[in-house]
Scaffold this motif. Sequence first.
Motif, PDB file in Angstrom:
ATOM      1  N   GLY A   1      -5.033   1.328   3.224  1.00  0.00           N
ATOM      2  CA  GLY A   1      -3.807   2.077   3.528  1.00  0.00           C
ATOM      3  C   GLY A   1      -4.188   3.432   4.064  1.00  0.00           C
ATOM      4  O   GLY A   1      -4.989   3.545   4.976  1.00  0.00           O
ATOM      5  N   HIS A   2      -3.591   4.465   3.475  1.00  0.00           N
ATOM      6  CA  HIS A   2      -3.956   5.863   3.686  1.00  0.00           C
ATOM      7  C   HIS A   2      -3.350   6.483   4.943  1.00  0.00           C
ATOM      8  O   HIS A   2      -2.835   7.590   4.888  1.00  0.00           O
ATOM      9  N   ILE A   3      -3.432   5.804   6.100  1.00  0.00           N
ATOM     10  CA  ILE A   3      -2.990   6.456   7.336  1.00  0.00           C
ATOM     11  C   ILE A   3      -1.563   6.087   7.720  1.00  0.00           C
ATOM     12  O   ILE A   3      -1.049   6.562   8.734  1.00  0.00           O
ATOM     13  N   HIS A   4      -0.928   5.223   6.931  1.00  0.00           N
ATOM     14  CA  HIS A   4       0.512   4.979   7.050  1.00  0.00           C
ATOM     15  C   HIS A   4       0.941   4.418   8.402  1.00  0.00           C
ATOM     16  O   HIS A   4       2.015   4.771   8.913  1.00  0.00           O
ATOM     17  N   TYR A   5       0.126   3.575   8.999  1.00  0.00           N
ATOM     18  CA  TYR A   5       0.650   2.744  10.094  1.00  0.00           C
ATOM     19  C   TYR A   5      -0.055   1.394  10.079  1.00  0.00           C
ATOM     20  O   TYR A   5      -1.162   1.279   9.572  1.00  0.00           O
TER      21      TYR A   5
ATOM     22  N   ASN B   1      -5.905   8.711  -2.710  1.00  0.00           N
ATOM     23  CA  ASN B   1      -6.076  10.165  -2.873  1.00  0.00           C
ATOM     24  C   ASN B   1      -4.897  10.824  -3.578  1.00  0.00           C
ATOM     25  O   ASN B   1      -5.041  11.901  -4.145  1.00  0.00           O
ATOM     26  N   HIS B   2      -3.719  10.194  -3.564  1.00  0.00           N
ATOM     27  CA  HIS B   2      -2.578  10.759  -4.289  1.00  0.00           C
ATOM     28  C   HIS B   2      -2.568  10.349  -5.758  1.00  0.00           C
ATOM     29  O   HIS B   2      -1.759  10.860  -6.529  1.00  0.00           O
ATOM     30  N   ASP B   3      -3.424   9.400  -6.122  1.00  0.00           N
ATOM     31  CA  ASP B   3      -3.483   8.984  -7.522  1.00  0.00           C
ATOM     32  C   ASP B   3      -4.379   9.923  -8.311  1.00  0.00           C
ATOM     33  O   ASP B   3      -5.164  10.679  -7.747  1.00  0.00           O
TER      34      ASP B   3
ATOM     35  N   THR C   1       0.837  -1.197   0.000  1.00  0.00           N
ATOM     36  CA  THR C   1       0.000   0.000   0.000  1.00  0.00           C
ATOM     37  C   THR C   1       0.873   1.248   0.000  1.00  0.00           C
ATOM     38  O   THR C   1       2.068   1.190   0.318  1.00  0.00           O
ATOM     39  N   ASP C   2       0.276   2.350  -0.418  1.00  0.00           N
ATOM     40  CA  ASP C   2       0.939   3.652  -0.324  1.00  0.00           C
ATOM     41  C   ASP C   2       2.378   3.612  -0.857  1.00  0.00           C
ATOM     42  O   ASP C   2       3.326   3.931  -0.148  1.00  0.00           O
ATOM     43  N   LEU C   3       2.480   3.226  -2.114  1.00  0.00           N
ATOM     44  CA  LEU C   3       3.794   3.135  -2.759  1.00  0.00           C
ATOM     45  C   LEU C   3       4.386   4.526  -2.983  1.00  0.00           C
ATOM     46  O   LEU C   3       5.594   4.698  -2.949  1.00  0.00           O
ATOM     47  N   HIS C   4       3.518   5.491  -3.283  1.00  0.00           N
ATOM     48  CA  HIS C   4       3.942   6.892  -3.451  1.00  0.00           C
ATOM     49  C   HIS C   4       5.147   7.035  -4.381  1.00  0.00           C
ATOM     50  O   HIS C   4       6.077   7.803  -4.099  1.00  0.00           O
ATOM     51  N   VAL C   5       5.129   6.280  -5.468  1.00  0.00           N
ATOM     52  CA  VAL C   5       6.225   6.383  -6.439  1.00  0.00           C
ATOM     53  C   VAL C   5       6.224   7.782  -7.043  1.00  0.00           C
ATOM     54  O   VAL C   5       5.163   8.358  -7.316  1.00  0.00           O
TER      55      VAL C   5
ATOM     56  N   MET D   1      -9.472  -1.457  -0.725  1.00  0.00           N
ATOM     57  CA  MET D   1      -9.869  -0.060  -0.937  1.00  0.00           C
ATOM     58  C   MET D   1      -8.917   0.830  -0.143  1.00  0.00           C
ATOM     59  O   MET D   1      -8.521   0.478   0.966  1.00  0.00           O
ATOM     60  N   HIS D   2      -8.533   1.938  -0.747  1.00  0.00           N
ATOM     61  CA  HIS D   2      -7.502   2.770  -0.120  1.00  0.00           C
ATOM     62  C   HIS D   2      -7.908   3.256   1.262  1.00  0.00           C
ATOM     63  O   HIS D   2      -7.124   3.197   2.214  1.00  0.00           O
ATOM     64  N   HIS D   3      -9.133   3.746   1.371  1.00  0.00           N
ATOM     65  CA  HIS D   3      -9.601   4.280   2.652  1.00  0.00           C
ATOM     66  C   HIS D   3     -10.350   3.187   3.398  1.00  0.00           C
ATOM     67  O   HIS D   3     -11.362   2.678   2.909  1.00  0.00           O
TER      68      HIS D   3
ATOM     69  N   GLY E   1      -3.599   1.494  -3.201  1.00  0.00           N
ATOM     70  CA  GLY E   1      -3.733   2.932  -3.459  1.00  0.00           C
ATOM     71  C   GLY E   1      -2.584   3.802  -3.008  1.00  0.00           C
ATOM     72  O   GLY E   1      -1.704   3.379  -2.278  1.00  0.00           O
ATOM     73  N   ASP E   2      -2.638   5.067  -3.474  1.00  0.00           N
ATOM     74  CA  ASP E   2      -1.472   5.942  -3.420  1.00  0.00           C
ATOM     75  C   ASP E   2      -0.291   5.223  -4.104  1.00  0.00           C
ATOM     76  O   ASP E   2       0.800   5.081  -3.568  1.00  0.00           O
ATOM     77  N   LEU E   3      -0.580   4.784  -5.334  1.00  0.00           N
ATOM     78  CA  LEU E   3       0.442   4.104  -6.134  1.00  0.00           C
ATOM     79  C   LEU E   3       1.549   5.083  -6.467  1.00  0.00           C
ATOM     80  O   LEU E   3       2.721   4.724  -6.531  1.00  0.00           O
TER      81      LEU E   3
HETATM   82 FE   LIG Z   1      -0.504   7.547   1.347  1.00  0.00          FE
END
Ligand SMILES: [Fe+2]
Length: 291
Positions: free
Chosen positions: A200-204, A87-89, A11-15, A159-161, A54-56
């Motif tokens: 993902g989304h909340i990063h913990y 949300n970052h996608d 999750t949350d790859l944020h490439v 789902m991301h959220h 999500g947040d690929l």
């Molecule tokens: Fe994220």
Amino acid sequence: MSEPVTFIHLTDLHVGNPAVPDDHLYSDTTTTLRRILAEIKTLVPQPKFIVASGDLTNRGDAASYENLKAILAEAGLDIPILFALGNHDRRDGFYPTMLGRSDNLNAPYDHAAVIAGIHVITLDSSVPNKIGGAFEAGQLDWLKAELDSHAELPKLLVMHHAPALDTHNPDMEWESLSYADTESLRQAVAGKNVIGILSGHIHYDRVSNWYGIPTVVGIGQHAATDVTWLHEGLRMLDGAAFAIGTLRPSGLSITFAPQAATRQPLHSFTWVGMTEALKKYEADTAVAAAE
Ligand SMILES: [Fe+2]
């Protein structure tokens, strides 16, 4: 199903796009993804599928998705990857680059697949230019139809959220699926053999029992929320992880695979002024997207 089935939750790859400086990218997500994919390649047996919740990418631009595609190709994994959007996608960045699609670029990306006896249902909870999640018209009906199909199979939602655990504080609604859609989701999944929700989304790393359904969020690969500081605000630390899911006749287990991390602070915000700061961030993102 008698043999355990394993899969991977990213999750949350944020490439990012290496060619463009990005003040909102706090770590080398390209290197982290490469390292995690190399670790996945060593697993025996190989997982049956990978979900990326999500947040690929960090900015949602086509070049970032090109980078993601190149990293995945370079890793040489022979495992299907199921993508969700966060949300970052940006849908108009994702569709052409990752799927070669040139029409209907603003539609939510909902899809489902049956792999190794698991019905994986991926929902797009992203809302353009918003941090929190919600469904658009038609998505819940699509979900209900999926939940009614393959009724005999265990169902995994991606789902991301994640659904909201608390629904009393409107200032915190951005952390989750909207409170109204959380309630709609609760009604939709009741009694439908949903074995887990991956988000993902909340990063913990957090595992919850949400009305009887194991609901998992992961740190992801960008920056780790400092859970010891949540009374003050959001402090992001150096840290990343992925997870290995195993489905046995006894049920689902999730095993976290943390990456080596310094836990050094990368960025922080206090809750004071956070609501205004988040609104400004959403407005800035909308302006950037329009340019
Ligand atoms: Fe994220």
